[in-house]
Design a protein around this motif. Structure first.
Motif, PDB file in Angstrom:
ATOM      1  N   THR A   1      48.039  35.636   4.134  1.00 46.14           N
ATOM      2  CA  THR A   1      48.438  35.951   2.767  1.00 46.14           C
ATOM      3  C   THR A   1      47.769  34.992   1.791  1.00 46.14           C
ATOM      4  O   THR A   1      47.718  33.785   2.037  1.00 46.14           O
ATOM      5  N   ASN A   2      47.270  35.524   0.677  1.00 45.46           N
ATOM      6  CA  ASN A   2      46.667  34.690  -0.349  1.00 45.46           C
ATOM      7  C   ASN A   2      47.759  34.242  -1.317  1.00 45.46           C
ATOM      8  O   ASN A   2      48.209  35.008  -2.168  1.00 45.46           O
ATOM      9  N   ASP A   3      48.201  33.000  -1.165  1.00 40.48           N
ATOM     10  CA  ASP A   3      49.249  32.491  -2.062  1.00 40.48           C
ATOM     11  C   ASP A   3      48.702  31.453  -3.036  1.00 40.48           C
ATOM     12  O   ASP A   3      49.447  30.679  -3.630  1.00 40.48           O
ATOM     13  N   GLY A   4      47.357  31.408  -3.142  1.00 38.87           N
ATOM     14  CA  GLY A   4      46.740  30.556  -4.146  1.00 38.87           C
ATOM     15  C   GLY A   4      46.415  29.156  -3.685  1.00 38.87           C
ATOM     16  O   GLY A   4      45.820  28.384  -4.447  1.00 38.87           O
ATOM     17  N   ILE A   5      46.799  28.784  -2.476  1.00 38.56           N
ATOM     18  CA  ILE A   5      46.455  27.474  -1.940  1.00 38.56           C
ATOM     19  C   ILE A   5      45.756  27.677  -0.599  1.00 38.56           C
ATOM     20  O   ILE A   5      46.006  28.656   0.099  1.00 38.56           O
ATOM     21  N   PRO A   6      44.841  26.763  -0.217  1.00 39.46           N
ATOM     22  CA  PRO A   6      44.095  26.966   1.024  1.00 39.46           C
ATOM     23  C   PRO A   6      44.960  26.733   2.259  1.00 39.46           C
ATOM     24  O   PRO A   6      45.964  26.013   2.219  1.00 39.46           O
ATOM     25  N   TYR A   7      44.559  27.355   3.357  1.00 39.99           N
ATOM     26  CA  TYR A   7      45.147  27.091   4.668  1.00 39.99           C
ATOM     27  C   TYR A   7      44.292  26.041   5.368  1.00 39.99           C
ATOM     28  O   TYR A   7      43.064  26.118   5.349  1.00 39.99           O
ATOM     29  N   HIS A   8      44.916  25.067   6.001  1.00 43.56           N
ATOM     30  CA  HIS A   8      44.221  24.065   6.789  1.00 43.56           C
ATOM     31  C   HIS A   8      44.458  24.361   8.267  1.00 43.56           C
ATOM     32  O   HIS A   8      45.602  24.379   8.726  1.00 43.56           O
ATOM     33  N   GLU A  29      43.759  38.149   3.586  1.00 42.16           N
ATOM     34  CA  GLU A  29      43.680  38.841   2.304  1.00 42.16           C
ATOM     35  C   GLU A  29      42.552  38.292   1.432  1.00 42.16           C
ATOM     36  O   GLU A  29      42.120  37.148   1.593  1.00 42.16           O
ATOM     37  N   ALA A  30      42.114  39.124   0.511  1.00 41.03           N
ATOM     38  CA  ALA A  30      41.062  38.742  -0.433  1.00 41.03           C
ATOM     39  C   ALA A  30      41.457  37.477  -1.192  1.00 41.03           C
ATOM     40  O   ALA A  30      42.617  37.285  -1.565  1.00 41.03           O
ATOM     41  N   GLY A  31      40.479  36.590  -1.381  1.00 39.71           N
ATOM     42  CA  GLY A  31      40.698  35.365  -2.135  1.00 39.71           C
ATOM     43  C   GLY A  31      41.235  34.205  -1.331  1.00 39.71           C
ATOM     44  O   GLY A  31      41.367  33.089  -1.855  1.00 39.71           O
ATOM     45  N   THR A  32      41.533  34.424  -0.054  1.00 41.05           N
ATOM     46  CA  THR A  32      42.093  33.361   0.784  1.00 41.05           C
ATOM     47  C   THR A  32      41.013  32.348   1.160  1.00 41.05           C
ATOM     48  O   THR A  32      39.877  32.711   1.471  1.00 41.05           O
TER      49      THR A  32
END
Length: 335
Positions: A1-8, A29-32
């Motif tokens: 999910t693109n929640d506006g912060i990066p996944y590490h 999702e787009a923008g992730t």
């Protein structure tokens, strides 16, 4: 999910099923943005019977980004598609993705994207930049189902790596707008009466060969294989050395099996250059060993160390309208 912060991603993780369970899919999702710790990577599928999918579909304005947490080239492994990635109808898609700073050692190959014995994924509208190795690495009979609008830049090698292997089924090298680098010998022949395999090279392709590498078509007198490399006047096919040095690869070898059981090979609108190592026993761009193959027309055989063409035994390939220039000996040798 693109929640506006990066996944590490702190360690490598894999997507595949066990014991006949439903095939899992990782959807991004787009923008992730997905940032990998040093040494980490993502693997899709496993062995030959553990399927897995990834659906990473971005947009022009919101691409999906795979990158190293450090921002350093080679600090993470990359995306690896094992041979289970097309098991049981598994299908993976990378669209509008950016794969940056991969190419570290681990999983199945050092590259932005590495494939092992699979036709997955489809790669469209993507970029691969600053890999510490090749942009894409193909191992065995591996090739993405589709590559379209691919941009590669700043990688240690801006090319698609192809490991040496034996083709016992048909394989096509599509024209991706980037060169292929062949790292070992490509052998094209069938076994035990199986259908004759054909290696097809699409117009506009460039194949660069490492030192000691080349292409062999057929083997012995009863193992047939075919090479179909038909370019056009505007989109010629080039076979050359990775190093750019004359005598930098072995050349193309047609054995006596290359015309077994009416098989045939064609080179048209091709450039064969900078070969001449003696891996096939003779220094030349093209070596024909007791065969009537291939047909060579409208092609240039140039700047090879040794002869342009070397014929042994009862070899008599059909050759016409070719340019032979710049070789150590601008002639066809008959032995």
């Amino acid at each position: 999910t693109n929640d506006g912060i990066p996944y590490h991603v702190l360690a490598s993780f894999s997507v595949w099923n066990y014991n006949g369970n439903p095939i899992p899919r990782l959807t991004i999702e787009a923008g992730t943005q997905i940032l990998f710790q040093a040494g980490a990577g993502l693997q899709i599928g496993h062995l030959s019977d553990r399927g897995g999918d990834i659906s990473a579909v971005g947009t022009l304005l919101e691409p999906i980004v795979f990158d190293a947490m450090s921002g350093l080239p080679g600090d993470w492994v990359g995306l690896y598609f094992d041979n289970g990635s097309d098991f049981g109808g598994s299908q993976s898609t990378l669209d509008y993705c950016e794969i940056n700073n991969a190419g570290g050692a681990g999983l199945g190959g050092s590259a932005g994207i590495a494939l092992h014995l699979t036709q997955q994924p489809t790669i469209t509208n993507c970029s691969i930049t600053n890999s510490a190795a090749h942009a894409i690495n193909l191992d065995g009979i591996a090739h993405p189902a589709l590559i379209q609008n691919l941009t590669i830049s700043g990688n240690a090698v801006d090319a698609i790596a192809v490991a040496g292997h034996t083709l016992s089924v048909d394989q096509t090298f599509d024209s991706e707008g980037v060169p292929y680098e062949v790292l070992g010998d490509l052998f094209v022949w069938n076994y035990n009466g199986n259908p004759v395999p054909r290696l097809t090279i699409a117009p506009g392709n460039t194949l660069q060969f490492a030192s000691g590498a080349g292409i062999q078509i057929g083997s012995w007198s009863d193992r047939a294989g075919e090479l179909y490399a038909v370019g056009t006047f505007a989109d010629q096919i080039t076979f050359t050395s990775s190093s750019g040095v004359t005598g930098g690869w072995d050349g193309i070898y047609f054995s006596n099996g290359s015309d077994f059981n009416t098989t045939s090979s064609t080179l048209e609108f091709c450039v064969i250059e900078k070969a001449g190592q003696t891996g096939w026993g003779y220094p030349a761009g093209v070596v024909c060993d007791n065969t009537y193959q291939p047909s060579i027309t409208n092609s240039a055989i140039q700047n090879n160390d040794g002869y342009a063409v070397y014929l042994t035994g009862n070899s008599f390939p059909a050759m016409s309208s070719n340019i032979i220039t710049g070789n150590t000996t601008d002639a066809t040798a008959v032995a």
